[in-house]
Design an enzyme around this catalytic site. Structure first.
Site, PDB file in Angstrom:
ATOM      1  N   TYR A  34       0.966  -1.084   0.023  1.00 27.03           N
ATOM      2  CA  TYR A  34      -0.038  -0.364   0.127  1.00 27.03           C
ATOM      3  C   TYR A  34       1.172   1.202   0.297  1.00 27.03           C
ATOM      4  O   TYR A  34       0.333   2.310  -0.737  1.00 27.03           O
ATOM      5  CB  TYR A  34      -0.937  -0.191   1.162  1.00 27.03           C
ATOM      6  N   ASN A  57     -12.887  -0.215  -4.827  1.00 28.71           N
ATOM      7  CA  ASN A  57     -12.646  -0.408  -6.465  1.00 28.71           C
ATOM      8  C   ASN A  57     -13.673  -1.353  -6.923  1.00 28.71           C
ATOM      9  O   ASN A  57     -14.503  -2.318  -6.403  1.00 28.71           O
ATOM     10  CB  ASN A  57     -11.586  -1.501  -6.577  1.00 28.71           C
ATOM     11  N   CYS A  65      -6.889  -5.050  -8.001  1.00 31.74           N
ATOM     12  CA  CYS A  65      -6.586  -4.410  -6.284  1.00 31.74           C
ATOM     13  C   CYS A  65      -6.073  -5.695  -5.258  1.00 31.74           C
ATOM     14  O   CYS A  65      -5.216  -5.469  -4.545  1.00 31.74           O
ATOM     15  CB  CYS A  65      -7.277  -3.514  -5.793  1.00 31.74           C
ATOM     16  N   HIS A  66      -5.999  -7.099  -6.071  1.00 30.77           N
ATOM     17  CA  HIS A  66      -5.653  -7.957  -5.259  1.00 30.77           C
ATOM     18  C   HIS A  66      -3.911  -7.873  -5.259  1.00 30.77           C
ATOM     19  O   HIS A  66      -3.472  -8.604  -4.454  1.00 30.77           O
ATOM     20  CB  HIS A  66      -6.373  -9.212  -5.807  1.00 30.77           C
ATOM     21  N   GLU A  92      -1.265 -16.260 -10.217  1.00 31.48           N
ATOM     22  CA  GLU A  92      -0.409 -15.305 -11.373  1.00 31.48           C
ATOM     23  C   GLU A  92       0.604 -15.320 -11.055  1.00 31.48           C
ATOM     24  O   GLU A  92       1.896 -14.853 -11.250  1.00 31.48           O
ATOM     25  CB  GLU A  92      -0.934 -13.850 -10.865  1.00 31.48           C
TER      26      GLU A  92
END
Length: 95
Positions: A34, A57, A65-66, A92
């Site tokens: 963050y 979001n 945002c993950h 990912e």
């Protein structure tokens, strides 16, 4: 065409839109804290506000945002569930 190429009409404050734009620049498999997102948008010290923008979001995968995680480690929470966040990051290959 990928999700990152989509033209989005996101409604939010100037700050939220800046955060969301920065999030769209985080490549799959990468994460940022963050605080790093706050610094990237020129607002160091606004890490908590970045977290609030992530929570606001409206389009989870188009604005990833993950990929934002706490500096203290782990994956942190997520509006759509921490378990889903962990699965997305694992798929990912997040480092």
């Amino acid at each position: 065409m990928t999700i990152a190429d989509l033209a989005l009409d996101l409604r939010g404050t100037d700050f939220q839109r800046a955060v969301w734009a920065a999030l769209r620049e985080i490549p799959p498999g990468c994460t940022m804290t963050y605080a790093e997102v706050a610094a990237r948008i020129g607002r160091p010290g606004a890490a908590r506000a970045v977290a609030r923008a992530c929570a606001a979001n409206p389009v989870a995968l188009a604005v990833p945002c993950h990929r934002v995680v706490p500096a203290s480690g782990g994956t942190g929470g997520w509006r759509w569930g921490a378990a889903r966040k962990r699965v997305l990051l694992a798929k990912e290959g997040a480092r």
